[in-house]
Write a protein that holds these residues in place. Sequence first.
Motif, mmCIF file in Angstrom:
data_model
loop_
_atom_site.group_PDB
_atom_site.id
_atom_site.type_symbol
_atom_site.label_atom_id
_atom_site.label_comp_id
_atom_site.label_asym_id
_atom_site.label_seq_id
_atom_site.Cartn_x
_atom_site.Cartn_y
_atom_site.Cartn_z
ATOM 1 N N LEU A 1 -2.777 -3.012 2.824
ATOM 2 C CA LEU A 1 -4.165 -2.663 3.100
ATOM 3 C C LEU A 1 -4.795 -1.877 1.961
ATOM 4 O O LEU A 1 -5.827 -2.269 1.414
ATOM 5 C CB LEU A 1 -4.244 -1.860 4.408
ATOM 6 C CG LEU A 1 -3.822 -2.638 5.657
ATOM 7 C CD1 LEU A 1 -3.401 -1.694 6.754
ATOM 8 C CD2 LEU A 1 -4.973 -3.504 6.123
ATOM 9 N N SER A 2 -4.166 -0.748 1.586
ATOM 10 C CA SER A 2 -4.805 0.121 0.603
ATOM 11 C C SER A 2 -3.791 1.088 0.021
ATOM 12 O O SER A 2 -2.668 1.212 0.503
ATOM 13 C CB SER A 2 -5.946 0.908 1.261
ATOM 14 O OG SER A 2 -5.434 1.706 2.326
ATOM 15 N N GLU B 1 -3.767 5.244 -1.791
ATOM 16 C CA GLU B 1 -4.537 6.483 -1.962
ATOM 17 C C GLU B 1 -3.869 7.354 -3.019
ATOM 18 O O GLU B 1 -2.635 7.424 -3.097
ATOM 19 C CB GLU B 1 -4.606 7.270 -0.642
ATOM 20 C CG GLU B 1 -5.358 6.588 0.483
ATOM 21 C CD GLU B 1 -6.853 6.681 0.315
ATOM 22 O OE1 GLU B 1 -7.311 7.575 -0.439
ATOM 23 O OE2 GLU B 1 -7.578 5.867 0.928
ATOM 24 N N HIS C 1 -7.820 -4.443 -9.345
ATOM 25 C CA HIS C 1 -8.964 -3.653 -8.870
ATOM 26 C C HIS C 1 -9.354 -2.668 -9.966
ATOM 27 O O HIS C 1 -8.537 -1.867 -10.414
ATOM 28 C CB HIS C 1 -8.613 -2.917 -7.576
ATOM 29 C CG HIS C 1 -8.423 -3.832 -6.413
ATOM 30 N ND1 HIS C 1 -9.275 -3.871 -5.335
ATOM 31 C CD2 HIS C 1 -7.478 -4.778 -6.168
ATOM 32 C CE1 HIS C 1 -8.868 -4.783 -4.473
ATOM 33 N NE2 HIS C 1 -7.774 -5.345 -4.954
ATOM 34 N N THR D 1 -10.239 2.532 -10.200
ATOM 35 C CA THR D 1 -10.058 3.208 -8.913
ATOM 36 C C THR D 1 -8.637 3.742 -8.790
ATOM 37 O O THR D 1 -7.686 3.142 -9.300
ATOM 38 C CB THR D 1 -10.356 2.249 -7.742
ATOM 39 O OG1 THR D 1 -10.137 2.940 -6.502
ATOM 40 C CG2 THR D 1 -9.463 1.011 -7.784
ATOM 41 N N CYS E 1 -7.910 4.636 -5.589
ATOM 42 C CA CYS E 1 -7.783 4.395 -4.145
ATOM 43 C C CYS E 1 -8.204 2.957 -3.829
ATOM 44 O O CYS E 1 -9.237 2.719 -3.180
ATOM 45 C CB CYS E 1 -8.634 5.383 -3.347
ATOM 46 S SG CYS E 1 -8.224 7.120 -3.651
ATOM 47 N N PRO E 2 -7.457 1.971 -4.316
ATOM 48 C CA PRO E 2 -7.870 0.577 -4.151
ATOM 49 C C PRO E 2 -7.737 0.082 -2.716
ATOM 50 O O PRO E 2 -6.791 0.444 -2.000
ATOM 51 C CB PRO E 2 -6.900 -0.184 -5.058
ATOM 52 C CG PRO E 2 -5.676 0.694 -5.081
ATOM 53 C CD PRO E 2 -6.179 2.105 -5.034
ATOM 54 N N ASN E 3 -8.689 -0.734 -2.315
ATOM 55 C CA ASN E 3 -8.616 -1.431 -1.028
ATOM 56 C C ASN E 3 -8.052 -2.820 -1.308
ATOM 57 O O ASN E 3 -8.797 -3.775 -1.511
ATOM 58 C CB ASN E 3 -10.003 -1.497 -0.387
ATOM 59 C CG ASN E 3 -9.993 -2.204 0.944
ATOM 60 O OD1 ASN E 3 -8.972 -2.241 1.623
ATOM 61 N ND2 ASN E 3 -11.108 -2.800 1.308
ATOM 62 N N PHE E 4 -6.726 -2.946 -1.336
ATOM 63 C CA PHE E 4 -6.087 -4.188 -1.761
ATOM 64 C C PHE E 4 -6.395 -5.351 -0.810
ATOM 65 O O PHE E 4 -6.755 -6.434 -1.234
ATOM 66 C CB PHE E 4 -4.569 -4.005 -1.876
ATOM 67 C CG PHE E 4 -4.125 -3.216 -3.063
ATOM 68 C CD1 PHE E 4 -4.407 -3.661 -4.345
ATOM 69 C CD2 PHE E 4 -3.419 -2.027 -2.911
ATOM 70 C CE1 PHE E 4 -3.991 -2.933 -5.456
ATOM 71 C CE2 PHE E 4 -2.997 -1.301 -4.004
ATOM 72 C CZ PHE E 4 -3.292 -1.749 -5.278
ATOM 73 N N ASP E 5 -6.200 -5.136 0.480
ATOM 74 C CA ASP E 5 -6.447 -6.161 1.499
ATOM 75 C C ASP E 5 -5.843 -7.499 1.071
ATOM 76 O O ASP E 5 -6.506 -8.528 0.999
ATOM 77 C CB ASP E 5 -7.950 -6.313 1.751
ATOM 78 C CG ASP E 5 -8.234 -7.199 2.963
ATOM 79 O OD1 ASP E 5 -7.337 -7.332 3.819
ATOM 80 O OD2 ASP E 5 -9.350 -7.769 3.040
ATOM 81 N N THR F 1 2.187 4.045 6.702
ATOM 82 C CA THR F 1 1.692 4.706 5.493
ATOM 83 C C THR F 1 2.874 5.442 4.867
ATOM 84 O O THR F 1 3.485 6.300 5.505
ATOM 85 C CB THR F 1 0.560 5.691 5.812
ATOM 86 O OG1 THR F 1 -0.539 4.973 6.368
ATOM 87 C CG2 THR F 1 0.079 6.394 4.541
ATOM 88 N N THR G 1 -0.608 2.041 2.368
ATOM 89 C CA THR G 1 -0.724 1.686 3.777
ATOM 90 C C THR G 1 -0.496 0.193 3.927
ATOM 91 O O THR G 1 -1.163 -0.623 3.283
ATOM 92 C CB THR G 1 -2.103 2.062 4.338
ATOM 93 O OG1 THR G 1 -2.293 3.478 4.189
ATOM 94 C CG2 THR G 1 -2.212 1.697 5.814
#
Length: 598
Positions: free
Chosen positions: A480-481, A483, A512, A515, A517-521, A567, A586
């Motif tokens: 998901l992401s 941090e 990405h 950043t 804090c990437p939102n990989f998804d 996480t 996460t």
Amino acid sequence: MFSSVKAFEGQHFSTLKRQCLQSGRLFEDPLFPAVDDSLFYLGNRIGRVHWKRPGVIPDWKEQEWDPEKADSYAGIFHFRFWRFGDWVDVVIDDRLPTVDNQLVYCHSNDSNEFWSALVEKAYAKVYGCYEALDGGNTADALVDFTGGVSEPMDLLEGQFAQDEVARNQLFERVLKVHNRDGLISCSIRATTIEDMEARLDCGLVKGHAYAVTDVRKVRLGHGLLAYFKSEKLHMIRMRNPWGEKEWSGPWSDSSEEWKKVSKSEREKLGVTVQDDGEFWMNFEDFCHYFTDLILCRLINTSYLSIHKTWEEEVMRGSWIHRDDPLRNRAGGCINHKTTFLQNPQYVFDVRKVEDEVLICLQQKERRATPKEGKGENLAIGFDIHRVELNRKYRMHSAQQKVAGSIYINSRCVFLRKELKEGRYVIIPTTFDPGQQGEFLLRVFTDVPSDCKELTLDEPPQTCWTGLCGYPQLVTQVHVLSAEGLQGQDANGASDPYVIITCEGEKVRSPVHKDTRCPNFDVKGIFYRKKPKEGIHIEIYNKNVIVDTFLGQVTLFTDPNDRQEQHTVYLKDKGSRQDNNLPGTLTVRVITCTNLTNI
């Protein structure tokens, strides 16, 4: 464009014409004879019809009329239409239906011009009779004549009359389609039978398919001053199919507004003052009065063109009902959750950071066989789900729906959508389960998408299965992401990407930018022969020469563990695995012993 053309009903124009010239007889088409059954489904409703041969015919290549070689005329013509993925060559004779010495249907203002009536006859032959063309769908007709892709738009639903930003965006889209030789049609919806062909006070007529003949940004002002001013008006020109009865509002043929435009500009636009059915409107008034717009794009797939070139994938498929859930391919729309994923599925890739994707689903024509009682189209549509980057077997549980078409009983359903880089599955369906039919799926992208049907439900058993083993588990890993990753660039940010590895198979996410804090998804799916072996997830920072390691985690899964989301802290490599590195990851993990559960 016509590199592969099929002869309609096995009739070959050149062969038939040669036979006619050898026999000295004009062609009489046995498959579409000069009788009432070629006009109507049931019974004649217009009186005695005389089929007459015209004495002047289209001036077009081998079909042209040569008065010095009248004996070379064979009374035979052929026209080409795009039908369910193929160009078909349709042969007709030149006998046209008349009543009281007047053509019954399509005709030209010029009494010696017959090309439109001949084209209409060929089109009526394709659909079985002339009556089958009555009340037909304009969007379908545009596709039949061009092989393009039609996008019907509801101008009321889009609120373009009220929303200036949306209206300007629509104008740019209409302008682009027009400039690239697409066909555009528009109409004012008639909600009752009494409304059909009702003329409004402004001169417009309800229920007519107006042809858009020009789209321009018109410069206002006179002389040199006009060229230094940025004021341009969005204008659109239309033609009433009657060839008369025009718009009488602002910018109509003789209105005062044209005084705001220089004479040279008016000449370039071809502004005339005559009741020829053609007229200009400003785009705001157009969106106020017209309710429906059809944009038929001629999709350019030629690499030699200076314009945008699309990559096209064409898939043919069927909705087939079977009692076995794993073999059923007629599951209905997403409302039917237990059967929806039993429909055909097609996977394709978006390989750019973001790409405009055009998707057209067309069901096989039913209106062409009304005499057999198959005149009603099915209600069809499709959904698009974003799936794992390495998916190659059919979906068995719904994933992230990112787009969907409307469901309607028209021949074609169209969707234009901006999609992010990744892998997607299209699920074309009928609205209700159990309905059967054939369909054509066309997918257009900027770069090749490798679209193909997903036919297998799980990895196949092969002769090597006994030696190498067969998967015991299936695991979906959804990163998901992250941090708090370690900063790598001068500005303290990073350009991270993630790699998921399981039993030697790897899935890598896009990079990405800038950043921590990437939102990989990003998802991967793995069919596992060694359930006790861990799944490794590594994060790297993208560099010009050598990428930098930012951390990793190793996951061990258990089908009985229902805690799907984790996480975890990032660890170092090798002998330093006990050391924590900056940042957390996460992850959502689902594992099943049934390989057809995900």
